[in-house]
Design an enzyme around this catalytic site. Structure first.
Site, PDB file in Angstrom:
ATOM      1  N   GLN A  17     -11.626  -7.735  12.399  1.00 26.88           N
ATOM      2  CA  GLN A  17     -11.061  -7.300  11.043  1.00 26.88           C
ATOM      3  C   GLN A  17      -9.661  -7.985  10.989  1.00 26.88           C
ATOM      4  O   GLN A  17      -9.452  -8.410   9.941  1.00 26.88           O
ATOM      5  CB  GLN A  17     -10.837  -5.832  11.112  1.00 26.88           C
ATOM      6  CG  GLN A  17     -10.339  -5.084  11.959  1.00 26.88           C
ATOM      7  CD  GLN A  17     -10.173  -3.684  11.728  1.00 26.88           C
ATOM      8  OE1 GLN A  17     -10.713  -3.275  10.674  1.00 26.88           O
ATOM      9  NE2 GLN A  17      -9.974  -3.122  12.843  1.00 26.88           N
ATOM     10  N   ASP A  41     -16.303 -16.593  24.656  1.00 27.01           N
ATOM     11  CA  ASP A  41     -16.313 -15.355  25.269  1.00 27.01           C
ATOM     12  C   ASP A  41     -15.123 -14.827  25.975  1.00 27.01           C
ATOM     13  O   ASP A  41     -15.179 -15.503  27.187  1.00 27.01           O
ATOM     14  CB  ASP A  41     -17.669 -15.169  26.028  1.00 27.01           C
ATOM     15  CG  ASP A  41     -18.035 -13.479  26.116  1.00 27.01           C
ATOM     16  OD1 ASP A  41     -17.213 -12.744  26.176  1.00 27.01           O
ATOM     17  OD2 ASP A  41     -19.110 -13.285  26.412  1.00 27.01           O
ATOM     18  N   LEU A  42     -14.380 -13.955  25.650  1.00 25.77           N
ATOM     19  CA  LEU A  42     -13.023 -13.667  26.568  1.00 25.77           C
ATOM     20  C   LEU A  42     -13.307 -13.093  27.762  1.00 25.77           C
ATOM     21  O   LEU A  42     -12.663 -12.872  28.730  1.00 25.77           O
ATOM     22  CB  LEU A  42     -11.951 -13.057  25.699  1.00 25.77           C
ATOM     23  CG  LEU A  42     -11.424 -13.640  24.548  1.00 25.77           C
ATOM     24  CD1 LEU A  42     -10.312 -13.091  24.167  1.00 25.77           C
ATOM     25  CD2 LEU A  42     -11.136 -15.275  24.925  1.00 25.77           C
ATOM     26  N   ALA A  65     -10.082  -8.904  20.951  1.00 26.74           N
ATOM     27  CA  ALA A  65      -9.811  -7.533  21.516  1.00 26.74           C
ATOM     28  C   ALA A  65     -11.168  -6.543  21.668  1.00 26.74           C
ATOM     29  O   ALA A  65     -11.810  -6.789  20.979  1.00 26.74           O
ATOM     30  CB  ALA A  65      -8.594  -6.907  21.079  1.00 26.74           C
ATOM     31  N   THR A  67     -11.496  -3.189  21.134  1.00 24.36           N
ATOM     32  CA  THR A  67     -10.850  -1.943  20.672  1.00 24.36           C
ATOM     33  C   THR A  67     -11.397  -0.745  20.359  1.00 24.36           C
ATOM     34  O   THR A  67     -10.939   0.190  19.620  1.00 24.36           O
ATOM     35  CB  THR A  67     -10.582  -2.342  19.114  1.00 24.36           C
ATOM     36  OG1 THR A  67     -11.761  -2.719  18.434  1.00 24.36           O
ATOM     37  CG2 THR A  67      -9.645  -3.863  19.209  1.00 24.36           C
ATOM     38  N   TYR A 104      -1.971  -9.889  19.659  1.00 21.00           N
ATOM     39  CA  TYR A 104      -1.666  -8.552  19.179  1.00 21.00           C
ATOM     40  C   TYR A 104      -1.720  -7.471  20.017  1.00 21.00           C
ATOM     41  O   TYR A 104      -2.819  -7.593  21.238  1.00 21.00           O
ATOM     42  CB  TYR A 104      -2.759  -8.459  17.944  1.00 21.00           C
ATOM     43  CG  TYR A 104      -2.681  -9.438  16.918  1.00 21.00           C
ATOM     44  CD1 TYR A 104      -1.606  -9.294  15.921  1.00 21.00           C
ATOM     45  CD2 TYR A 104      -3.330 -10.395  17.226  1.00 21.00           C
ATOM     46  CE1 TYR A 104      -1.473  -9.995  15.065  1.00 21.00           C
ATOM     47  CE2 TYR A 104      -3.083 -11.559  16.025  1.00 21.00           C
ATOM     48  CZ  TYR A 104      -2.182 -11.298  14.974  1.00 21.00           C
ATOM     49  OH  TYR A 104      -2.160 -12.279  14.089  1.00 21.00           O
ATOM     50  N   THR A 106      -0.600  -2.955  20.718  1.00 23.66           N
ATOM     51  CA  THR A 106      -0.980  -1.565  20.008  1.00 23.66           C
ATOM     52  C   THR A 106       0.072  -0.448  20.073  1.00 23.66           C
ATOM     53  O   THR A 106       0.820  -0.494  21.160  1.00 23.66           O
ATOM     54  CB  THR A 106      -2.420  -1.135  20.561  1.00 23.66           C
ATOM     55  OG1 THR A 106      -2.530   0.151  19.916  1.00 23.66           O
ATOM     56  CG2 THR A 106      -2.411  -0.932  22.156  1.00 23.66           C
ATOM     57  N   TYR A 130      -7.771   2.196  27.064  1.00 25.23           N
ATOM     58  CA  TYR A 130      -7.574   1.311  25.969  1.00 25.23           C
ATOM     59  C   TYR A 130      -5.932   0.696  26.154  1.00 25.23           C
ATOM     60  O   TYR A 130      -5.691  -0.525  26.034  1.00 25.23           O
ATOM     61  CB  TYR A 130      -7.922   1.606  24.680  1.00 25.23           C
ATOM     62  CG  TYR A 130      -7.336   0.767  23.654  1.00 25.23           C
ATOM     63  CD1 TYR A 130      -8.127  -0.657  23.375  1.00 25.23           C
ATOM     64  CD2 TYR A 130      -6.499   1.146  22.633  1.00 25.23           C
ATOM     65  CE1 TYR A 130      -7.401  -1.365  22.192  1.00 25.23           C
ATOM     66  CE2 TYR A 130      -5.907   0.205  21.642  1.00 25.23           C
ATOM     67  CZ  TYR A 130      -6.575  -0.901  21.310  1.00 25.23           C
ATOM     68  OH  TYR A 130      -6.116  -1.617  20.523  1.00 25.23           O
ATOM     69  N   LYS A 134      -4.300  -2.777  27.078  1.00 24.86           N
ATOM     70  CA  LYS A 134      -3.520  -3.479  26.055  1.00 24.86           C
ATOM     71  C   LYS A 134      -2.063  -4.003  26.632  1.00 24.86           C
ATOM     72  O   LYS A 134      -1.409  -4.834  26.547  1.00 24.86           O
ATOM     73  CB  LYS A 134      -3.262  -3.028  24.758  1.00 24.86           C
ATOM     74  CG  LYS A 134      -4.600  -2.950  24.213  1.00 24.86           C
ATOM     75  CD  LYS A 134      -5.084  -4.289  23.767  1.00 24.86           C
ATOM     76  CE  LYS A 134      -4.330  -4.901  22.658  1.00 24.86           C
ATOM     77  NZ  LYS A 134      -5.082  -6.419  22.179  1.00 24.86           N
TER      78      LYS A 134
END
Length: 301
Positions: A17, A41-42, A65, A67, A104, A106, A130, A134
């Protein structure tokens, strides 16, 4: 890097997104190489190094990420690989090239015990997997010492991917009654605002100094705050205003409930509003309220 040469930008997560919006906002800034999971592909560290060395970008924008907050509780290895290990590798490759890494993060790196907006220097204390992955990603980037801009955001929604807004609209077409948590407070953030602000910040840094002097963290959200219930209410009300009789919504009642009535695998912070004062100073203007962006988004879908 000569400041007037067109930028070469590598974007990861182009189909997410945020990545989907970045694809459009970064393109005018130079040569953009946008990759999805199919191309990069991370989860695979060797793929990351190989791709970055082949492209040799001036800027890496990592919009990829893991998410799925609840799923991460049982899928912590994968979440850690994508959210923590991969950003560290991207930072190492950025350092080799003297490139800037934009990444990015969070609001979920905080525990939610504050009652005033979190500033960039507040001590993190994540309460779910999560958030921990991050935070580990942020720490990995900073430990490498490469140029970076870490942009923390919250409650992201957009036309692509899975998010709260799209889920609410789908459920409102299927059910007459929805119960929504009313004691978790944050700031809904449109992915287009996030992408536009990223481009603006990059341009500003590019025009005034070398990108490679950047080592900073910014909270990037609109102004204001609400609960998930408040957000859902605004989504439904605005959607009906813009669509009238054609809205096709079955929903008749939205009921506010406490977190305790709606247990989930992952704990969420009760308050995760991010202060955007530092961002306001950076972009040099007031930031609109979240509700204004919600209206713009709903007008367009």
């Amino acid at each position: 890097m000569h400041p007037k040469r067109p930028l070469k930008i590598l974007l990861t997560g182009k189909n997410g997104q945020v990545g989907w919006e970045l694809n459009r906002t970064l393109a005018p800034m130079g040569k953009l190489v946008a990759l999805g999971r199919e191309e990069l592909d991370l989860e695979k560290p060797e793929q990351i190094s190989k791709m970055v060395r082949r492209i040799r970008p001036d800027v890496i924008v990592n919009a990829a990420a893991y998410t799925a907050v609840d799923k991460a509780e049982e899928d912590s290895e994968l979440a850690m690989a994508v959210n923590a290990v991969a950003p560290g590798i991207l930072a190492e490759e950025a350092k080799r090239l003297n490139a800037l890494l934009v990444h990015y993060s969070t609001d979920y790196i905080f525990d939610g015990t504050k009652t005033t907006p979190y500033v960039e220097d507040d001590a993190p204390n994540p309460i779910n997997v999560y958030g921990r992955t991050k935070l580990a990603g942020e720490q990995a980037i900073r430990a490498v010492g490469a140029p970076y801009m870490i942009l923390r955001t919250s409650w992201v929604y957009g036309t692509n991917g899975r998010n709260f807004l799209l889920t609410i609209l789908r459920l409102a077409e299927e059910k007459e009654e929805l119960k929504i948590v009313d004691d978790q407070v944050g700031t809904p953030t449109w992915s287009r605002f996030l992408a536009g602000t990223t481009a603006q910040m990059l341009q500003k840094v590019y025009n005034t100094a070398l990108l490679t002097e950047c080592r900073d963290i910014y909270n990037v959200t609109p102004s204001g705050q609400t609960s998930w219930y408040g957000f859902a209410k605004a989504i439904i009300e605005n959607y009906k205003i813009f669509n009238g009789d054609k809205s096709g919504l079955l929903l008749k009642r939205l009921i506010p409930v406490a977190t305790s009535e709606y247990p989930t695998p992952a704990c969420r912070p009760a308050y995760s509003v991010l202060s955007n004062k530092k961002l306001k100073r950076k972009v040099g203007k007031e930031l609109p309220k979240w509700g204004l962006f919600l209206e713009q988004f709903l007008k367009g879908i």
